[in-house]
Design an enzyme around this catalytic site. Structure first.
Site, PDB file in Angstrom:
ATOM      1  N   GLY A   1       0.828  -1.198   0.000  1.00 41.94           N
ATOM      2  CA  GLY A   1       0.000   0.000   0.000  1.00 41.94           C
ATOM      3  C   GLY A   1       0.860   1.244   0.000  1.00 41.94           C
ATOM      4  O   GLY A   1       2.043   1.200   0.377  1.00 41.94           O
TER       5      GLY A   1
ATOM      6  N   GLN B   1       3.254   9.848   1.311  1.00 45.00           N
ATOM      7  CA  GLN B   1       4.487   9.072   1.132  1.00 45.00           C
ATOM      8  C   GLN B   1       5.204   9.399  -0.171  1.00 45.00           C
ATOM      9  O   GLN B   1       6.365   9.035  -0.344  1.00 45.00           O
ATOM     10  CB  GLN B   1       4.185   7.568   1.171  1.00 45.00           C
ATOM     11  CG  GLN B   1       3.781   7.079   2.546  1.00 45.00           C
ATOM     12  CD  GLN B   1       3.609   5.586   2.531  1.00 45.00           C
ATOM     13  OE1 GLN B   1       2.571   5.088   2.139  1.00 45.00           O
ATOM     14  NE2 GLN B   1       4.644   4.858   2.935  1.00 45.00           N
TER      15      GLN B   1
ATOM     16  N   CYS C   1       6.377  -0.470   6.774  1.00 48.89           N
ATOM     17  CA  CYS C   1       5.950   0.673   5.960  1.00 48.89           C
ATOM     18  C   CYS C   1       7.103   1.055   5.034  1.00 48.89           C
ATOM     19  O   CYS C   1       8.260   1.059   5.468  1.00 48.89           O
ATOM     20  CB  CYS C   1       5.611   1.838   6.890  1.00 48.89           C
ATOM     21  SG  CYS C   1       5.147   3.350   6.032  1.00 48.89           S
ATOM     22  N   LEU C   2       6.776   1.375   3.789  1.00 46.71           N
ATOM     23  CA  LEU C   2       7.833   1.755   2.833  1.00 46.71           C
ATOM     24  C   LEU C   2       8.594   3.000   3.301  1.00 46.71           C
ATOM     25  O   LEU C   2       9.727   3.215   2.893  1.00 46.71           O
ATOM     26  CB  LEU C   2       7.231   1.989   1.438  1.00 46.71           C
ATOM     27  CG  LEU C   2       6.664   0.749   0.748  1.00 46.71           C
ATOM     28  CD1 LEU C   2       5.953   1.141  -0.542  1.00 46.71           C
ATOM     29  CD2 LEU C   2       7.756  -0.275   0.466  1.00 46.71           C
TER      30      LEU C   2
ATOM     31  N   HIS D   1      -3.864   1.088   7.730  1.00 47.87           N
ATOM     32  CA  HIS D   1      -2.517   1.675   7.731  1.00 47.87           C
ATOM     33  C   HIS D   1      -2.442   2.877   6.778  1.00 47.87           C
ATOM     34  O   HIS D   1      -1.927   3.940   7.140  1.00 47.87           O
ATOM     35  CB  HIS D   1      -1.508   0.585   7.315  1.00 47.87           C
ATOM     36  CG  HIS D   1      -0.096   1.046   7.173  1.00 47.87           C
ATOM     37  ND1 HIS D   1       0.934   0.580   7.967  1.00 47.87           N
ATOM     38  CD2 HIS D   1       0.489   1.914   6.305  1.00 47.87           C
ATOM     39  CE1 HIS D   1       2.068   1.166   7.607  1.00 47.87           C
ATOM     40  NE2 HIS D   1       1.831   1.965   6.596  1.00 47.87           N
ATOM     41  N   GLU D   2      -2.993   2.711   5.576  1.00 52.52           N
ATOM     42  CA  GLU D   2      -2.882   3.784   4.574  1.00 52.52           C
ATOM     43  C   GLU D   2      -3.766   4.977   4.925  1.00 52.52           C
ATOM     44  O   GLU D   2      -3.361   6.130   4.740  1.00 52.52           O
ATOM     45  CB  GLU D   2      -3.206   3.257   3.172  1.00 52.52           C
ATOM     46  CG  GLU D   2      -2.308   2.122   2.682  1.00 52.52           C
ATOM     47  CD  GLU D   2      -0.816   2.374   2.816  1.00 52.52           C
ATOM     48  OE1 GLU D   2      -0.369   3.543   2.796  1.00 52.52           O
ATOM     49  OE2 GLU D   2      -0.070   1.394   2.983  1.00 52.52           O
TER      50      GLU D   2
ATOM     51  N   HIS E   1      -2.112   7.189   7.349  1.00 48.67           N
ATOM     52  CA  HIS E   1      -1.120   8.104   6.763  1.00 48.67           C
ATOM     53  C   HIS E   1      -1.733   9.457   6.394  1.00 48.67           C
ATOM     54  O   HIS E   1      -1.068  10.487   6.451  1.00 48.67           O
ATOM     55  CB  HIS E   1      -0.523   7.499   5.484  1.00 48.67           C
ATOM     56  CG  HIS E   1       0.685   6.628   5.703  1.00 48.67           C
ATOM     57  ND1 HIS E   1       1.836   7.070   6.301  1.00 48.67           N
ATOM     58  CD2 HIS E   1       0.924   5.332   5.363  1.00 48.67           C
ATOM     59  CE1 HIS E   1       2.738   6.088   6.321  1.00 48.67           C
ATOM     60  NE2 HIS E   1       2.206   5.020   5.762  1.00 48.67           N
TER      61      HIS E   1
HETATM   62 NI    NI Z   1       3.022   3.161   5.437  1.00 48.70          NI
END
Ligand code: NI
Length: 163
Positions: free
Chosen positions: A46, A51, A89-90, A131-132, A135
């Site tokens: 995701g 991000q 997380c990226l 999670h997304e 953000h």
């Molecule tokens: Ni993330």
């Protein structure tokens, strides 16, 4: 389409609140296409607007078949059950934690043309939705982690899990 640079921990943009999308135009479509390409390149599950440095309420989540779902102005409208899930997380490369997430979650969002729809997911997909969407409000998984774990523990926790 183009790859966008993924913002990492320490960048204040990850802590800001994203604004709703109001225009469903070519600029949005380019952003969505770029985010899908960036997510695939990074081999993540995701990705959220902040991000890639864009403070707009836009998210991509892979579904159980690894197909990307585009979510514009997403809201979690229902959560069912709870379990502890390994999570990364990226924007936090190499960092893993255990987070309590719903077993099932339903999102209401708009598509790239502004049409409202609802989509439900279980397990990792439900986890990703939450999670997304976090953000978009400047919340990162490290804020919710019960504890931090090693990559080996992530593998152990994921063994036996299905998507
Ligand atoms: Ni993330």
């Amino acid at each position: 389409m183009a790859l966008r640079k993924i913002v990492e921990d320490g960048d204040p943009i990850l802590r800001k609140t994203s604004r709703p999308v109001e225009k469903f135009d070519e600029r949005l479509w380019t952003l969505l296409d770029d985010m899908k390409e960036t997510l695939a390149d990074a081999e993540g599950l995701g990705l959220a607007g902040p991000q890639v440095g864009v403070l707009r309420r836009v998210v991509i989540v892979l579904d159980a078949n690894d197909e990307p779902i585009e979510l514009v102005n997403p809201e979690i409208i229902s959560r069912e059950g709870e379990h502890e899930m390994p999570e990364g997380c990226l924007s936090f490369p190499g960092k893993w934690g255990v987070v309590i997430r719903p077993k099932k979650a339903t999102v209401r969002a708009q598509d790239r043309n502004g049409k409202t729809f609802e989509v439900s997911g279980e397990g990792i997909t439900a986890q990703c939705f939450c999670h997304e969407v976090d953000h978009l409000d400047g919340v990162c998984f490290v804020d919710k982690a019960l504890r931090f774990i090693s990559p080996e523990e992530v593998q152990r926790m994921r063994a036996g899990e299905t998507r």
